[in-house]
Design a protein around this motif. Sequence first.
Motif, short mmCIF file in Angstrom:
data_model
loop_
_atom_site.label_atom_id
_atom_site.label_comp_id
_atom_site.label_asym_id
_atom_site.label_seq_id
_atom_site.Cartn_x
_atom_site.Cartn_y
_atom_site.Cartn_z
N THR A 335 0.81 -1.22 0.00
CA THR A 335 0.00 0.00 0.00
C THR A 335 0.84 1.27 0.00
N ARG A 336 2.16 1.12 0.17
CA ARG A 336 3.02 2.30 0.21
C ARG A 336 4.41 1.91 -0.25
N ARG A 337 5.03 2.73 -1.07
CA ARG A 337 6.39 2.41 -1.54
C ARG A 337 7.40 2.99 -0.57
N ASP A 338 8.13 2.10 0.10
CA ASP A 338 9.17 2.56 1.02
C ASP A 338 10.44 1.71 0.88
N ASP A 339 10.51 0.92 -0.19
CA ASP A 339 11.72 0.14 -0.47
C ASP A 339 11.77 -0.08 -1.98
N LEU A 340 12.90 -0.59 -2.45
CA LEU A 340 13.07 -0.81 -3.89
C LEU A 340 11.94 -1.66 -4.45
N TYR A 341 11.56 -2.68 -3.69
CA TYR A 341 10.58 -3.65 -4.19
C TYR A 341 9.19 -3.48 -3.57
N MET A 342 9.01 -2.54 -2.67
CA MET A 342 7.70 -2.28 -2.08
C MET A 342 6.94 -1.30 -2.96
N VAL A 343 6.27 -1.83 -3.98
CA VAL A 343 5.58 -1.02 -4.97
C VAL A 343 4.08 -1.07 -4.70
N THR A 344 3.43 0.07 -4.63
CA THR A 344 1.99 0.11 -4.40
C THR A 344 1.26 -0.74 -5.43
N GLY A 345 0.42 -1.65 -4.95
CA GLY A 345 -0.34 -2.54 -5.83
C GLY A 345 0.31 -3.90 -6.04
N ARG A 346 1.58 -4.06 -5.67
CA ARG A 346 2.24 -5.37 -5.75
C ARG A 346 1.55 -6.31 -4.77
N PHE A 347 1.34 -7.57 -5.19
CA PHE A 347 0.61 -8.50 -4.33
C PHE A 347 1.28 -9.87 -4.36
N GLY A 348 1.10 -10.63 -3.29
CA GLY A 348 1.65 -11.97 -3.21
C GLY A 348 1.78 -12.41 -1.77
N TRP A 349 2.56 -13.47 -1.56
CA TRP A 349 2.73 -13.97 -0.20
C TRP A 349 3.93 -14.90 -0.15
N ASP A 350 4.35 -15.22 1.08
CA ASP A 350 5.48 -16.11 1.32
C ASP A 350 4.99 -17.46 1.86
N GLY A 351 5.86 -18.45 1.79
CA GLY A 351 5.59 -19.76 2.38
C GLY A 351 6.58 -20.05 3.48
N GLY A 352 6.09 -20.53 4.62
CA GLY A 352 6.94 -20.72 5.80
C GLY A 352 8.02 -21.76 5.64
N ILE A 353 7.96 -22.60 4.59
CA ILE A 353 9.02 -23.59 4.38
C ILE A 353 10.07 -23.05 3.43
N GLY A 354 10.00 -21.74 3.11
CA GLY A 354 11.11 -21.12 2.41
C GLY A 354 10.83 -20.64 1.01
N THR A 355 9.61 -20.18 0.73
CA THR A 355 9.27 -19.74 -0.62
C THR A 355 8.65 -18.34 -0.59
N SER A 356 8.71 -17.66 -1.74
CA SER A 356 8.16 -16.30 -1.83
C SER A 356 7.76 -16.05 -3.27
N ALA A 357 6.60 -15.39 -3.47
CA ALA A 357 6.14 -15.07 -4.82
C ALA A 357 5.26 -13.83 -4.78
N TYR A 358 5.55 -12.88 -5.64
CA TYR A 358 4.75 -11.65 -5.76
C TYR A 358 4.65 -11.27 -7.23
N ALA A 359 3.57 -10.54 -7.54
CA ALA A 359 3.37 -9.99 -8.88
C ALA A 359 3.18 -8.49 -8.76
N ASP A 360 3.70 -7.77 -9.73
CA ASP A 360 3.64 -6.30 -9.74
C ASP A 360 2.94 -5.87 -11.03
N PRO A 361 1.65 -5.50 -10.94
CA PRO A 361 0.92 -5.13 -12.16
C PRO A 361 1.52 -3.93 -12.89
N LYS A 362 2.05 -2.96 -12.17
CA LYS A 362 2.60 -1.77 -12.82
C LYS A 362 3.80 -2.12 -13.68
N GLU A 363 4.63 -3.04 -13.22
CA GLU A 363 5.83 -3.42 -13.94
C GLU A 363 5.61 -4.62 -14.87
#
Length: 397
Positions: A335-363
């Motif tokens: 909801t707010r850009r405060d890091d290189l990869y924290m882009v407003t509208g980017r969505f996704g989630w992590d997995g506790g066994i060591g995985t991560s996936a997000y999509a960025d509609p703007k990019e």
Amino acid sequence: MSNLSKSRLDHMHTIMRGYVERGELPGLVTLVSKHGEVHVDAVGKKANGGGNPIQRDTIFRIASMTKPITAVAAMILVEECKLRLDDPVDSLLPELANRRVLRQIDSPLDDTVPANRSITLRDLLTFRLGIGAVMAPPGQYPIQSAIAEAGLAPSADPPTISPDLWLEKLGQLPLIHQPGEMWMYHTGYDVLGILIARTCGQSLEDFFYDRIFEPLGMLDTGFYVPEAKWDRLPPSYLFQKKTGEFVIHDKSRDGRWARPPVFPSGGGGLVSTADDYLSFYQMMLNKGVFKNRRILSRPSIELMTTDHLTPEQKAAAYPFFYDNSGWGFGVAVNTRRDDLYMVTGRFGWDGGIGTSAYADPKEGLIGILMTQRLMDSPDPPLHFRDFWTSVYQAIAD
């Protein structure tokens, strides 16, 4: 012109290879896709200390990255008018009807008040059903001990009892908060998986396969790995900080995911590959369409990727959202850009066994990281953060 910089992708490889060379990860697969240009890198071994190399088609336990898939399944049923977001779930989940609610979180289990209303599908999708992970030291509150003793404690591992028995046990406990009041992680999506199965009259696995996996070509994704593919499933590991060593969390051939589960967990039970998960996120990024086949409508995808939490709910779950994210249906939403990869509208989630996936509609960007090292806390580990920094620094345009 390429969408991704080759020299900067090489830099990503160097950064991520460092984690393997230092012994912090046995192996990993990274995938970056921008406007259809896909780059995949596999580094390290399947087993800690040696063995066969990690490969692009290695199968990983994706844990909570199951949740976006479960949310899509629920929205398919909403679009078919078999479920409605704000209808009570009591008729399909009678175990959760007529809830009692703790007067406060540290109350004895019999110090309760009636629930103000029934639990709804929207409550499950947004983790506001009133019960879930308690972010406090184990045993601090009576309800925590009761949840653990009933075998209902949120975990990266699927429950070991049948869905019906699990739900019966959950229905015997009071809620911690009134429905709709607070965000509490994980439990709602195991409930959601049961709701989906009861609604469609199929097993959760069959519904996922028929409506999501087969249309998307996700043929290596499921609730277990069949024997013919066991060699593609690496062990998963827990890192012991005191000894600086890895211990096995789950074996390959003899593990939890080597046979059909007793409880197909909508909260965290799936295995998948980087390419399978790319297909799922490509559908999300394409507003519900994959290779000219529509899975969901554009409005459903937009609803899923909208922040539904109040500022107070996000503040109470600060370790998950900080000041830059919220929760949609099955995914976190920046909801707010405060890091290189924290882009407003980017969505996704992590997995506790060591995985991560997000999509960025703007990019037009998708990033996927697959490892087999369990997360140590809700805070993203350094290799997650360095992966996402590396993804965004590799953008060429």
